[in-house]
Design a protein around this motif. Sequence first.
Motif, PDB file in Angstrom:
ATOM      1  N   TRP A 253      -7.554  25.192 -15.046  1.00  0.00           N
ATOM      2  CA  TRP A 253      -6.506  24.273 -15.512  1.00  0.00           C
ATOM      3  C   TRP A 253      -6.071  23.348 -14.387  1.00  0.00           C
ATOM      4  O   TRP A 253      -5.877  22.151 -14.591  1.00  0.00           O
ATOM      5  CB  TRP A 253      -5.302  25.051 -16.056  1.00  0.00           C
ATOM      6  N   ALA A 254      -5.955  23.916 -13.182  1.00  0.00           N
ATOM      7  CA  ALA A 254      -5.548  23.094 -12.032  1.00  0.00           C
ATOM      8  C   ALA A 254      -6.583  22.003 -11.772  1.00  0.00           C
ATOM      9  O   ALA A 254      -6.235  20.858 -11.466  1.00  0.00           O
ATOM     10  CB  ALA A 254      -5.364  23.978 -10.799  1.00  0.00           C
ATOM     11  N   SER A 255      -7.860  22.368 -11.956  1.00  0.00           N
ATOM     12  CA  SER A 255      -8.908  21.380 -11.688  1.00  0.00           C
ATOM     13  C   SER A 255      -8.888  20.245 -12.711  1.00  0.00           C
ATOM     14  O   SER A 255      -9.389  19.163 -12.457  1.00  0.00           O
ATOM     15  CB  SER A 255     -10.294  22.054 -11.671  1.00  0.00           C
ATOM     16  N   LEU A 256      -8.270  20.504 -13.867  1.00  0.00           N
ATOM     17  CA  LEU A 256      -8.134  19.446 -14.877  1.00  0.00           C
ATOM     18  C   LEU A 256      -6.866  18.619 -14.651  1.00  0.00           C
ATOM     19  O   LEU A 256      -6.560  17.712 -15.422  1.00  0.00           O
ATOM     20  CB  LEU A 256      -8.091  20.053 -16.282  1.00  0.00           C
ATOM     21  N   GLY A 257      -6.125  18.978 -13.612  1.00  0.00           N
ATOM     22  CA  GLY A 257      -4.922  18.206 -13.292  1.00  0.00           C
ATOM     23  C   GLY A 257      -3.659  18.700 -13.971  1.00  0.00           C
ATOM     24  O   GLY A 257      -2.634  18.023 -13.969  1.00  0.00           O
ATOM     25  N   VAL A 258      -3.732  19.897 -14.580  1.00  0.00           N
ATOM     26  CA  VAL A 258      -2.551  20.469 -15.244  1.00  0.00           C
ATOM     27  C   VAL A 258      -1.690  21.162 -14.187  1.00  0.00           C
ATOM     28  O   VAL A 258      -2.158  22.090 -13.523  1.00  0.00           O
ATOM     29  CB  VAL A 258      -2.987  21.475 -16.331  1.00  0.00           C
ATOM     30  N   LYS A 259      -0.445  20.684 -14.040  1.00  0.00           N
ATOM     31  CA  LYS A 259       0.405  21.176 -12.939  1.00  0.00           C
ATOM     32  C   LYS A 259       1.683  21.804 -13.451  1.00  0.00           C
ATOM     33  O   LYS A 259       2.328  21.257 -14.347  1.00  0.00           O
ATOM     34  CB  LYS A 259       0.831  19.986 -12.069  1.00  0.00           C
ATOM     35  N   ARG A 260       2.065  22.887 -12.832  1.00  0.00           N
ATOM     36  CA  ARG A 260       3.346  23.504 -13.190  1.00  0.00           C
ATOM     37  C   ARG A 260       4.503  22.577 -12.824  1.00  0.00           C
ATOM     38  O   ARG A 260       4.491  21.941 -11.775  1.00  0.00           O
ATOM     39  CB  ARG A 260       3.508  24.820 -12.431  1.00  0.00           C
ATOM     40  N   ILE A 261       5.475  22.495 -13.709  1.00  0.00           N
ATOM     41  CA  ILE A 261       6.697  21.759 -13.381  1.00  0.00           C
ATOM     42  C   ILE A 261       7.657  22.738 -12.743  1.00  0.00           C
ATOM     43  O   ILE A 261       8.099  23.705 -13.378  1.00  0.00           O
ATOM     44  CB  ILE A 261       7.336  21.133 -14.647  1.00  0.00           C
ATOM     45  N   GLU A 262       7.937  22.519 -11.492  1.00  0.00           N
ATOM     46  CA  GLU A 262       8.870  23.417 -10.799  1.00  0.00           C
ATOM     47  C   GLU A 262      10.280  23.006 -11.181  1.00  0.00           C
ATOM     48  O   GLU A 262      10.718  21.916 -10.887  1.00  0.00           O
ATOM     49  CB  GLU A 262       8.692  23.308  -9.278  1.00  0.00           C
ATOM     50  N   SER A 263      10.953  23.876 -11.863  1.00  0.00           N
ATOM     51  CA  SER A 263      12.318  23.559 -12.268  1.00  0.00           C
ATOM     52  C   SER A 263      13.134  24.819 -12.194  1.00  0.00           C
ATOM     53  O   SER A 263      12.705  25.825 -11.649  1.00  0.00           O
ATOM     54  CB  SER A 263      12.329  23.013 -13.702  1.00  0.00           C
ATOM     55  N   ALA A 264      14.299  24.762 -12.788  1.00  0.00           N
ATOM     56  CA  ALA A 264      15.147  25.952 -12.805  1.00  0.00           C
ATOM     57  C   ALA A 264      14.681  26.944 -13.864  1.00  0.00           C
ATOM     58  O   ALA A 264      15.278  27.984 -14.074  1.00  0.00           O
ATOM     59  CB  ALA A 264      16.588  25.553 -13.073  1.00  0.00           C
ATOM     60  N   GLN A 265      13.557  26.613 -14.534  1.00  0.00           N
ATOM     61  CA  GLN A 265      13.084  27.445 -15.632  1.00  0.00           C
ATOM     62  C   GLN A 265      12.884  28.897 -15.217  1.00  0.00           C
ATOM     63  O   GLN A 265      13.257  29.816 -15.918  1.00  0.00           O
ATOM     64  CB  GLN A 265      11.757  26.877 -16.135  1.00  0.00           C
ATOM     65  N   ASP A 266      12.283  29.091 -14.030  1.00  0.00           N
ATOM     66  CA  ASP A 266      12.042  30.457 -13.563  1.00  0.00           C
ATOM     67  C   ASP A 266      13.123  30.817 -12.562  1.00  0.00           C
ATOM     68  O   ASP A 266      12.870  31.052 -11.399  1.00  0.00           O
ATOM     69  CB  ASP A 266      10.652  30.550 -12.938  1.00  0.00           C
ATOM     70  N   ALA A 267      14.339  30.848 -13.048  1.00  0.00           N
ATOM     71  CA  ALA A 267      15.475  30.971 -12.148  1.00  0.00           C
ATOM     72  C   ALA A 267      15.599  32.348 -11.518  1.00  0.00           C
ATOM     73  O   ALA A 267      16.158  32.499 -10.454  1.00  0.00           O
ATOM     74  CB  ALA A 267      16.752  30.641 -12.903  1.00  0.00           C
ATOM     75  N   GLY A 268      15.036  33.357 -12.164  1.00  0.00           N
ATOM     76  CA  GLY A 268      15.222  34.691 -11.637  1.00  0.00           C
ATOM     77  C   GLY A 268      16.697  35.060 -11.662  1.00  0.00           C
ATOM     78  O   GLY A 268      17.390  34.738 -12.607  1.00  0.00           O
ATOM     79  N   GLY A 269      17.138  35.722 -10.602  1.00  0.00           N
ATOM     80  CA  GLY A 269      18.565  35.978 -10.478  1.00  0.00           C
ATOM     81  C   GLY A 269      19.044  37.151 -11.295  1.00  0.00           C
ATOM     82  O   GLY A 269      18.296  38.081 -11.574  1.00  0.00           O
ATOM     83  N   GLN A 270      20.256  37.067 -11.732  1.00  0.00           N
ATOM     84  CA  GLN A 270      20.975  38.223 -12.253  1.00  0.00           C
ATOM     85  C   GLN A 270      20.308  38.894 -13.453  1.00  0.00           C
ATOM     86  O   GLN A 270      20.384  40.097 -13.601  1.00  0.00           O
ATOM     87  CB  GLN A 270      22.388  37.803 -12.649  1.00  0.00           C
ATOM     88  N   ASN A 271      19.649  38.134 -14.285  1.00  0.00           N
ATOM     89  CA  ASN A 271      19.167  38.716 -15.526  1.00  0.00           C
ATOM     90  C   ASN A 271      17.694  39.047 -15.550  1.00  0.00           C
ATOM     91  O   ASN A 271      17.092  39.124 -16.593  1.00  0.00           O
ATOM     92  CB  ASN A 271      19.493  37.801 -16.707  1.00  0.00           C
ATOM     93  N   GLY A 272      17.052  39.230 -14.451  1.00  0.00           N
ATOM     94  CA  GLY A 272      15.668  39.633 -14.621  1.00  0.00           C
ATOM     95  C   GLY A 272      14.774  39.514 -13.402  1.00  0.00           C
ATOM     96  O   GLY A 272      13.777  40.195 -13.312  1.00  0.00           O
ATOM     97  N   GLY A 273      15.085  38.678 -12.475  1.00  0.00           N
ATOM     98  CA  GLY A 273      14.186  38.536 -11.342  1.00  0.00           C
ATOM     99  C   GLY A 273      12.999  37.667 -11.658  1.00  0.00           C
ATOM    100  O   GLY A 273      12.807  37.251 -12.798  1.00  0.00           O
TER     101      GLY A 273
END
Length: 404
Positions: A253-273
């Motif tokens: 997928w990376a080689s096709l140019g598909v990139k993760r959007i780094e956002s607060a989506q994977d916030a971790g923290g109090q409810n799960g890590g």
Amino acid sequence: MFPRLLAVTCLAFSTSLTQAASFETCVAGLRQTALAQGIRATTFDQSMKGVEPDEDVLKSYDYQPEFTTAIWDYVSGLVDEERVTDGRQLLEQWSSVLAQAEQKFGVDRNVIVAVWGVESNFGRIQGKRELVRSLTTLVCANKRQAFFRDELIATLRIIQTGDIVPESLVGSWAGAFGQTQFMPTTYQRLAIDFDGDGRRDIVSSVPDALGSTANYLHRAGWVPGEAWGYEVQLPANYAGPSGRRTKQSLAQWASLGVKRIESAQDAGGQNGGSQTSPANNQAALLLPAGVNGPAFLVFRNFDAIYSYNAAESYALSIAHLSDRLRGGASFSTPWPTDDPGTSRAERREVQQRLLALGYEIGIADGLVGDKTRKAISAFQTSAGMTADGRAGQQVLKALRAASH
Ligand code: CA
């Protein structure tokens, strides 16, 4: 959970349903089948006493929606601020039960609560139709007869074991019931007694419902600690593969140019890590609104969520709600529309304004059904808008303007 594979057949069996004799003959046949499968005569006779066909169930079975629902309408109604707030409160309230479920089944508590929220609005909307009556109606009208007969017998078995009192066995017209909206055969396979009172009660017991949901996802292949997926950005003019079943390695997928959007989506923290990428390294590219809308790489835990309801719109809503509960943000990429969806609060406002203008749509419950859609269409026509029947942002705006 909902049997989405229901084929809509146009056979004229429902007319025979009005003939009492054939219904009675059908019930007599069911009695033989049920008894042969271990249902006691007393259980059958008491449960079936006075049961009559329910024509509304057949109408629901044959129902073909006049309006299609856009993915952004599903997501904005299922994942709104109200549900995020409710879900976070319930995560706290049931934290010890959820911790036990997490420990026993390895399923992230945010996902368990997200399923609960999407399936039954945290137990508040479980359906009102009597299961025995609905399922008998479907069997005797010859609608997917073998399928619904198994569901009926599974329901009678619930009554026979005393797990759930008969009065509580109400649900959707197709037989999904309880806070988890399990079908009765799914209940028999996967419901658990998680509060230890000796009964598997997914209707009245929140611990049983949460534990049963966790057990379901565990049995559907949930891998502890792994994310369901994440939002990605596509390269310009992307024309490569997509679809839930087309899996490739993350490197591909990376080689096709598909990139993760780094956002607060994977916030971790109090409810799960934090959650990891899949150990099997396999991902599919989901484009629920095409290449111009939000895009997602989804992993095997997304498939586990998908198996719960067999609809990508629901699975994505559950997945997204779980991220929001964990503290993550909304999607970065907007839906490709100039008329985004509305929250339930906004839908209630649409309905209240329609009522104030004299449209007869019943009560403003935030659930947009055929009546509301028809009224919206009529209003749109009167306002010179395209009559699509959607309770979107543009109708809301026009209604606000019309009320002044
Ligand atoms: Ca129990």
